[in-house]
Write an enzyme that holds these catalytic residues in place. Sequence first.
Site, PDB file in Angstrom:
ATOM      1  N   GLU A 273      13.164  60.907   7.688  1.00  0.00           N
ATOM      2  CA  GLU A 273      14.090  61.533   8.643  1.00  0.00           C
ATOM      3  C   GLU A 273      13.657  61.045  10.010  1.00  0.00           C
ATOM      4  O   GLU A 273      12.602  61.427  10.508  1.00  0.00           O
ATOM      5  CB  GLU A 273      14.030  63.062   8.521  1.00  0.00           C
ATOM      6  CG  GLU A 273      15.196  63.763   9.199  1.00  0.00           C
ATOM      7  CD  GLU A 273      14.871  64.225  10.593  1.00  0.00           C
ATOM      8  OE1 GLU A 273      15.274  63.515  11.550  1.00  0.00           O
ATOM      9  OE2 GLU A 273      14.224  65.269  10.739  1.00  0.00           O
ATOM     10  N   CYS A 307      15.655  65.746  17.149  1.00  0.00           N
ATOM     11  CA  CYS A 307      16.165  64.465  16.638  1.00  0.00           C
ATOM     12  C   CYS A 307      17.680  64.389  16.708  1.00  0.00           C
ATOM     13  O   CYS A 307      18.246  63.297  16.816  1.00  0.00           O
ATOM     14  CB  CYS A 307      15.672  64.229  15.215  1.00  0.00           C
ATOM     15  SG  CYS A 307      15.990  65.593  14.086  1.00  0.00           S
TER      16      CYS A 307
END
Length: 502
Positions: A273, A307
């Site tokens: 990720e 993110c």
Amino acid sequence: MTRSLTMNSSLPAIDGLRLPHQMLIGGQWVNAQSDKTLNVYNPATGDTLTDVPDGDVEDVNAAVESAAATLQSDAWRRMPPSARERILLRLADLLEAHGDELARLETLNNGKLLIYSKMMEVGASAQWLRYMAGWATKLTGSTLDLSLPLPPDVRSRASTQRVPVGVVAAIIPWNFPLLMAVWKIAPALACGNTVVLKPAEETPLTALRLAELAMEAGLPAGALNVVTGRGETAGDALVRHPKVAKVAFTGSTEVGRIIGSACGRSLKAVSLELGGKSPVIVLADCDPQEAAEGAAAAIFFNHGQVCTAGSRLYVHESIYEDVIQRLAVIGESIVVGSGLEQGVHMGPMVSKKHHENVLRHIRNGIEDGADLICGGTEAPCAQGFFVKPTIFANREKKDIRLLSQEVFGPVLVATPFSDIAEVVNEANRSVYGLGASIWTNDLSAALRINDELEAGTVWVNTHNMVDPNLPFGGFKDSGVGREHGAAAIEHYTTTRSLVIAY
């Protein structure tokens, strides 16, 4: 190398908080075999909080060997799924029971607002543990009919079984230290794996406290090990260890490429990720105030250190000036300071290095000719790693660096658009594809844009909403694999097929 079965009660303390300073290997609290340490800082002041072991290859070897031995032990391998479920449920209860302590520890070490630490780090972590605990008793296989011809007097039965992948290396970032640890260890342990967790060198403290509480919850020694240290030493050794079966990594795309390449060479399972540059798309029918508030929340939540931060804002030209003026008012009203203080809206960047990196990106925006609407490089506080909420207007639609480079801080660039085709093209120009949001009252338009966006998660009239049941991950350079839900379980198990002839 000093060893103890319980965390030292004479640990350094700040405001009554015990500060962990050893790592957990095989159920014992230990220093690094080299006795080297890393300083851990308070980003709100720049002062040293404590130190933790600077683990390296020898410490990683010990942790992986412990995890591998526990994986084969009767205490873990023969443990009923319902017992694993109970341990994770007890751990969730313990997180909540120690919630104030964990939240203060997180805010001291990471800098985020105390309310975020309570809600996102402690509260959401408990929620994720309870959700994943339920999967321990719900792993299923299937029964299959086979078609290959057999002798007339021979019959067959075939089935599949989901089994643990083995030792999992979990490498987590510094932006959500406790929550990211739980995102990795909860599904891994629920599925019967053992784990070696390496927290970010900047923010190891809540991961160490989590491990202590996991032992208290009844987790066998060696099922969860925590090695503190640097990525280039401890992290690299963990990724390359031959007894690690899977690597679960959250962090930068640059490091993710290195990890993915190493796992490919050694044929390890890997989930990554990685970075993001999420677009926020505001259509013409959206209320300008709602758009401004939504865009501000998308970029300034957790100080922009997310993110999926909505760092690229695209607003229809008919309401563009109205929206950015309202955004500027919001940005100027944000109070920057220590996350432990009342009345503060945004805390510091996590480290001096990251603080300097964010300021460099702001300077790039100015050099590239974007209009600085609010914020900038001026220090808002006398000490600590603080950055003002910063908004750039890109009225001339220049191809500036801020449109492509991940800042990971409270820096927004707002660009106007004239039609849907244009904004979809601009949104998809990024190498990243983690998240995106659409702000409109026209559901048909939102769904049509959703169909075209290259993003792992698309939100409509919200941003940064995640749930333990909802798969999360990216397209393109934002990674491979998915966190959460049934999709995560697939990454922490593998399939064994059984055929019986009778």
